[in-house]
Design a protein around this motif. Structure first.
Motif, PDB file in Angstrom:
ATOM      1  N   PHE A   1      -4.776   9.943  -0.472  1.00  0.00           N
ATOM      2  CA  PHE A   1      -4.907   8.766  -1.325  1.00  0.00           C
ATOM      3  C   PHE A   1      -4.384   7.520  -0.642  1.00  0.00           C
ATOM      4  O   PHE A   1      -3.475   7.574   0.183  1.00  0.00           O
TER       5      PHE A   1
ATOM      6  N   THR B   1      -5.386   9.946 -10.854  1.00  0.00           N
ATOM      7  CA  THR B   1      -5.972   8.628 -11.105  1.00  0.00           C
ATOM      8  C   THR B   1      -5.467   8.075 -12.428  1.00  0.00           C
ATOM      9  O   THR B   1      -5.096   6.902 -12.517  1.00  0.00           O
TER      10      THR B   1
ATOM     11  N   THR C   1       0.833  -1.194   0.000  1.00  0.00           N
ATOM     12  CA  THR C   1       0.000   0.000   0.000  1.00  0.00           C
ATOM     13  C   THR C   1       0.872   1.250   0.000  1.00  0.00           C
ATOM     14  O   THR C   1       1.884   1.313   0.697  1.00  0.00           O
TER      15      THR C   1
ATOM     16  N   GLU D   1      -9.589  11.166  -2.098  1.00  0.00           N
ATOM     17  CA  GLU D   1     -10.641  12.086  -1.655  1.00  0.00           C
ATOM     18  C   GLU D   1     -10.025  13.322  -1.003  1.00  0.00           C
ATOM     19  O   GLU D   1      -8.870  13.314  -0.593  1.00  0.00           O
TER      20      GLU D   1
ATOM     21  N   GLU E   1      -7.627  15.256  -9.132  1.00  0.00           N
ATOM     22  CA  GLU E   1      -7.939  13.849  -8.894  1.00  0.00           C
ATOM     23  C   GLU E   1      -7.918  13.053 -10.188  1.00  0.00           C
ATOM     24  O   GLU E   1      -7.372  11.952 -10.246  1.00  0.00           O
TER      25      GLU E   1
ATOM     26  N   CYS F   1      -8.810  15.832   1.488  1.00  0.00           N
ATOM     27  CA  CYS F   1      -8.268  15.650   2.833  1.00  0.00           C
ATOM     28  C   CYS F   1      -9.091  16.484   3.817  1.00  0.00           C
ATOM     29  O   CYS F   1      -9.337  17.667   3.581  1.00  0.00           O
TER      30      CYS F   1
ATOM     31  N   LYS G   1      -7.626   2.780  -4.083  1.00  0.00           N
ATOM     32  CA  LYS G   1      -8.548   2.385  -3.019  1.00  0.00           C
ATOM     33  C   LYS G   1      -9.293   3.606  -2.482  1.00  0.00           C
ATOM     34  O   LYS G   1     -10.458   3.518  -2.106  1.00  0.00           O
ATOM     35  N   LYS G   2      -8.599   4.738  -2.438  1.00  0.00           N
ATOM     36  CA  LYS G   2      -9.208   5.975  -1.938  1.00  0.00           C
ATOM     37  C   LYS G   2      -8.492   7.156  -2.565  1.00  0.00           C
ATOM     38  O   LYS G   2      -7.264   7.165  -2.677  1.00  0.00           O
TER      39      LYS G   2
ATOM     40  N   ALA H   1       0.318   5.411   0.544  1.00  0.00           N
ATOM     41  CA  ALA H   1      -0.641   6.411   1.010  1.00  0.00           C
ATOM     42  C   ALA H   1       0.056   7.753   1.148  1.00  0.00           C
ATOM     43  O   ALA H   1       1.263   7.818   1.395  1.00  0.00           O
TER      44      ALA H   1
END
Length: 81
Positions: A72, A43, A19, A56, A39, A58, A53-54, A21
């Motif tokens: 993210f 992406t 992962t 959005e 975004e 903050c 997975k995410k 992040a």
């Protein structure tokens, strides 16, 4: 221009299924650093090698960056072949 190289570097550093992040700027910045983005741009860059997975807005940014950061979580894809 160096963002694809960053994505590839993160991919090569992480184990399969790992992962990643962090935070990314979510506004246009010209002539940086720092450099902004959106975004959709992020992406598009990451989705080839990472499962998003995410991604959005903050919710706990510091005041000067409130509403201007994306949080993210990405999972490194396991590529076959």
């Amino acid at each position: 221009a160096r963002r694809p190289a960053y994505v590839m570097k993160m991919f090569t550093l992480l184990k399969s299924g790992a992962t990643l992040a962090g935070l990314l700027f979510d506004f246009p910045l010209a002539g940086g650093p720092p450099f902004g983005g959106s975004e959709d741009e992020y992406t598009e860059l990451f989705h080839w090698l990472f499962e998003v997975k995410k991604m959005e807005r903050c919710y706990n940014s510091i005041k000067p960056r409130d509403g201007k950061e994306l949080f993210f979580i990405l999972k490194k894809r396991i590529l076959e072949g």
